[in-house]
Motif scaffolding. Sequence first.
Motif, PDB file in Angstrom:
ATOM      1  N   PRO A   1       0.829  -1.212   0.000  1.00 51.93           N
ATOM      2  CA  PRO A   1       0.000   0.000   0.000  1.00 51.93           C
ATOM      3  C   PRO A   1       0.862   1.259   0.000  1.00 51.93           C
ATOM      4  O   PRO A   1       1.873   1.338   0.692  1.00 51.93           O
ATOM      5  CB  PRO A   1      -0.807  -0.124   1.304  1.00 51.93           C
ATOM      6  N   GLY A   2       0.438   2.220  -0.789  1.00 54.42           N
ATOM      7  CA  GLY A   2       1.163   3.479  -0.888  1.00 54.42           C
ATOM      8  C   GLY A   2       2.198   3.510  -1.995  1.00 54.42           C
ATOM      9  O   GLY A   2       2.702   4.568  -2.352  1.00 54.42           O
ATOM     10  N   SER A   3       2.509   2.333  -2.570  1.00 56.76           N
ATOM     11  CA  SER A   3       3.487   2.286  -3.654  1.00 56.76           C
ATOM     12  C   SER A   3       2.779   2.415  -4.997  1.00 56.76           C
ATOM     13  O   SER A   3       1.553   2.364  -5.098  1.00 56.76           O
ATOM     14  CB  SER A   3       4.278   0.976  -3.604  1.00 56.76           C
ATOM     15  N   ALA A   4       3.562   2.537  -6.043  1.00 49.86           N
ATOM     16  CA  ALA A   4       2.998   2.719  -7.387  1.00 49.86           C
ATOM     17  C   ALA A   4       2.312   1.449  -7.884  1.00 49.86           C
ATOM     18  O   ALA A   4       1.454   1.508  -8.770  1.00 49.86           O
ATOM     19  CB  ALA A   4       4.105   3.117  -8.361  1.00 49.86           C
ATOM     20  N   VAL A   5       2.683   0.284  -7.343  1.00 52.14           N
ATOM     21  CA  VAL A   5       2.112  -0.973  -7.829  1.00 52.14           C
ATOM     22  C   VAL A   5       0.830  -1.349  -7.084  1.00 52.14           C
ATOM     23  O   VAL A   5       0.161  -2.324  -7.454  1.00 52.14           O
ATOM     24  CB  VAL A   5       3.131  -2.127  -7.695  1.00 52.14           C
TER      25      VAL A   5
END
Length: 289
Positions: free
Chosen positions: A145-149
């Motif tokens: 969560p919070g990442s680009a993926v």
Amino acid sequence: MSDLAIADVRNRAILLMVIAIFCFTLMDASAKALAPRIGVLPTVWARYAGQMALVLILVAPRLKTVAQTSQPVLQFLRSILLMSATAFFFTGISLIPLSDAAALMALNPVLITLGAALFLGEPLGLRRIGGIAVALIGALIIIRPGSAVFSLAALLPLAAAGCYSAYTLFTRRLGPDEDVWTSLFYTGLVGTVLLTLAVPFVWQTPDLIAWGLIGMITLFGTFGQLALIRAFSQGEASMLAPYSYTGLVFAALWGAIFFSEMPDVWTIFGALVIAGAGLYVWHRETFRR
């Protein structure tokens, strides 16, 4: 029974368990291929209609007895939960890689352990709490969560795992007095009836390939269910539990072969963390008994 005979029975039960997981992951792969062709809801319907047909064939000689239950409300609730778990998971695998969804679904054992402590009064020590926490960390590694993926679709297998865990807890509440075939009958019946009422509104006429995939879902689901029942009739649940994690390997294999989905290093690492935590919880439960 001799030690050799006992070993043969255990080995047969383990083989049947692996075959069941093999079939279930192929069913999931078939559902992933089918959903874009006819939609998720008809795909879930195909799964339940196939199961209902199987159960009716197997229990036809004693259908009146099997249909009798002392816990109709509990049977209905657990059936709704299992249907929801299937719908969440089939929707999830239509949107994210099969290996990711399978890894997140593998949270089941630790979620069941947590739920059993909270709602059934089963003991929950610090080590089991640690195993649950580690498994959740594994899930966070996968969805990041919070990442680009990160995508909201990654939460669907988590919702499926939650529903399936609740279904398992309701099944425990039924107790040993309820016939397993009665439970199978009601899970198939409730899912088939409700989905049959809903599916006409979203029905897309299947083409030849879609009909083939529907047949595969029914076939693999049928053989998987039969192998699972047979496995648990010959081997203890505590002995067979670790082999459910072979599903992570099968899911990654089908994802690579059929959908060109290669799990990244984070998915592999997160899956190993979840499996390790699940095996630790299983070890604690087994050796405590």
